[in-house]
Design an enzyme around this catalytic site. Structure first.
Site, PDB file in Angstrom:
ATOM      1  N   TRP A 102       0.814  -1.212   0.000  1.00  0.00           N
ATOM      2  CA  TRP A 102       0.000   0.000   0.000  1.00  0.00           C
ATOM      3  C   TRP A 102       0.848   1.262   0.000  1.00  0.00           C
ATOM      4  CZ3 TRP A 102      -4.286  -0.812  -2.047  1.00  0.00           C
ATOM      5  CH2 TRP A 102      -4.958  -2.035  -1.857  1.00  0.00           C
ATOM      6  N   ASP A 171      -0.866   6.718   6.466  1.00  0.00           N
ATOM      7  CA  ASP A 171      -2.005   5.896   6.046  1.00  0.00           C
ATOM      8  C   ASP A 171      -2.240   4.877   7.153  1.00  0.00           C
ATOM      9  OD1 ASP A 171      -3.763   4.059   4.980  1.00  0.00           O
ATOM     10  OD2 ASP A 171      -2.504   3.514   3.271  1.00  0.00           O
ATOM     11  N   LYS A 195     -11.712  -1.505   6.937  1.00  0.00           N
ATOM     12  CA  LYS A 195     -10.891  -2.544   7.537  1.00  0.00           C
ATOM     13  C   LYS A 195     -11.102  -2.656   9.043  1.00  0.00           C
ATOM     14  CE  LYS A 195      -7.407  -2.087   3.922  1.00  0.00           C
ATOM     15  NZ  LYS A 195      -7.788  -3.317   3.235  1.00  0.00           N
TER      16      LYS A 195
END
Length: 365
Positions: A102, A171, A195
């Site tokens: 990511w 993030d 998530k």
């Protein structure tokens, strides 16, 4: 039908209590007689909810008063573009600490809008976080970007890096609200909700006020944090239902003891799985260095460090039969992955570990 235990990495399990609340409120939200799904985003009903969700974020994380709390569409990947669009203008360059898939995607997106300095050497294997003494930070960077928890590789920061005054952007999509953090150490924190704190459709952004008013001229209004802040996250019709669900999940966290309790449970659940891996004499293999192991996403292989395709398929088949679902590793790395987010209970993890032990005893001879 067997009881389902959902270990999916995202969209992930929601607390059962929250489902009960959603069912009760679905067709009659706030006593209006209609669903939030058909309520105007300009109504007092939604404006009240918008404020309430911001307030619970601020309470849980003790967000300082000089930070704005924003709700944006586009998920975490939308913010991969929004971060450079809003911040890179100061010097035209940014530092990216790539520790997994990511953060790698975030760096690739940022290259469209300015110069990206990769703080760490490029690698295909992400098994830990190199010592900060090896990082090649650029003091001229507009910001330093990290991903605090890599969902695919299972690499998690257990510290906040010192960026020497350069704004730190994080993030936190997959470990948001799993522990307390010092928000004042960050310039920006962002993450998709699906998530650990809600469902797909909304990204939560926490931005320090002095970092506003810097967007590139090409920044779309819908991704401009300054415009979003001025409009209290209601520039246009926001992802109202996703924001609502996030709010109900955050209220559940608060009722259950807040972030101290979430952190305690995260340690307990992940420790159960890692302990089983360690006790398997190499039958189960965790690729991540112990000091960087995620408490949210636990990848492992079976049979060897490279995995045994036959055994892993059999493991997943047996797990499904027992109601242990969404354990297949990400397609990029394979293997097995157990995600133990806030909504996953200790009892569910104990059920998984019991199956892991049974499978080990059957196939390690």
């Amino acid at each position: 039908m067997v009881k389902i235990h959902n270990f999916g990495a995202g969209p992930a399990k929601l607390p059962e209590e929250v489902y009960e609340i959603i069912k009760d409120e679905l067709t009659n939200f706030g006593g209006t007689g209609i669903s939030l799904l058909e309520t105007s985003h300009r109504s007092q009903t939604y404006l009240k909810l918008n404020t309430e969700v911001q307030d619970v974020v601020r309470r849980l994380l003790n967000v300082p008063s000089n930070y704005k709390i924003l709700f944006l569409a586009g998920g975490g990947q939308g913010q991969f573009a929004a971060v450079p669009l809003n911040l890179i203008s100061r010097t035209g360059t940014a530092d990216y600490v790539v520790t997994g898939t990511w953060s790698e995607k975030a760096a690739k997106e940022a290259k469209k809008y300015g110069k990206v300095n990769l703080v760490l050497p490029t690698t295909d294997r992400h098994t830990g976080i190199p010592d900060v003494s090896t990082w090649k930070l650029d003091p001229n960077a507009s910001y330093v970007h990290i991903c605090t928890n890599e969902t695919v590789h299972g690499v998690e920061f257990d510290f906040i890096p010192d960026t020497k005054g350069v704004p730190l952007v994080a993030d936190m999509s997959s470990n948001f609200m799993s522990k307390k953090i010092d928000v004042s150490k960050f310039g920006v924190i962002y993450g998709g909700a699906q998530k650990n704190i809600g469902t797909a459709g909304v990204a939560l952004v926490i931005v320090r006020e002095d970092l506003l008013n810097q967007a590139l001229p090409i920044c779309p209004s819908i991704f401009d944090w300054t415009i979003t802040a001025k409009n209290d996250s209601i520039l246009n019709t926001p992802p109202m239902f996703a924001i609502y669900i996030m709010g109900r999940v955050l209220e559940w966290i608060e009722r259950k003891g807040g972030l101290d309790k979430m952190a305690e449970m995260a340690t307990k659940k992940s420790s159960l799985v890692y302990k089983m891996i360690e006790e398997s004499n190499g039958f189960y293999y965790a690729p991540v260095a112990k000091n960087s192991r995620s408490k949210m996403n636990i990848p492992f292989r079976i049979g060897s460090s490279e995995g045994n395709d036959v055994l892993e398929k059999e493991f997943l088949k047996g797990a499904e039969a027992r109601g242990l679902i969404q354990l297949k590793g990400h397609r990029m790395v394979g293997g097995i992955r157990a995600s133990t987010y806030n909504a996953v209970t200790v009892e569910e993890v104990e059920t998984l570990v019991s199956y892991m032990r049974e499978f080990y005893q059957q196939h390690s001879k």
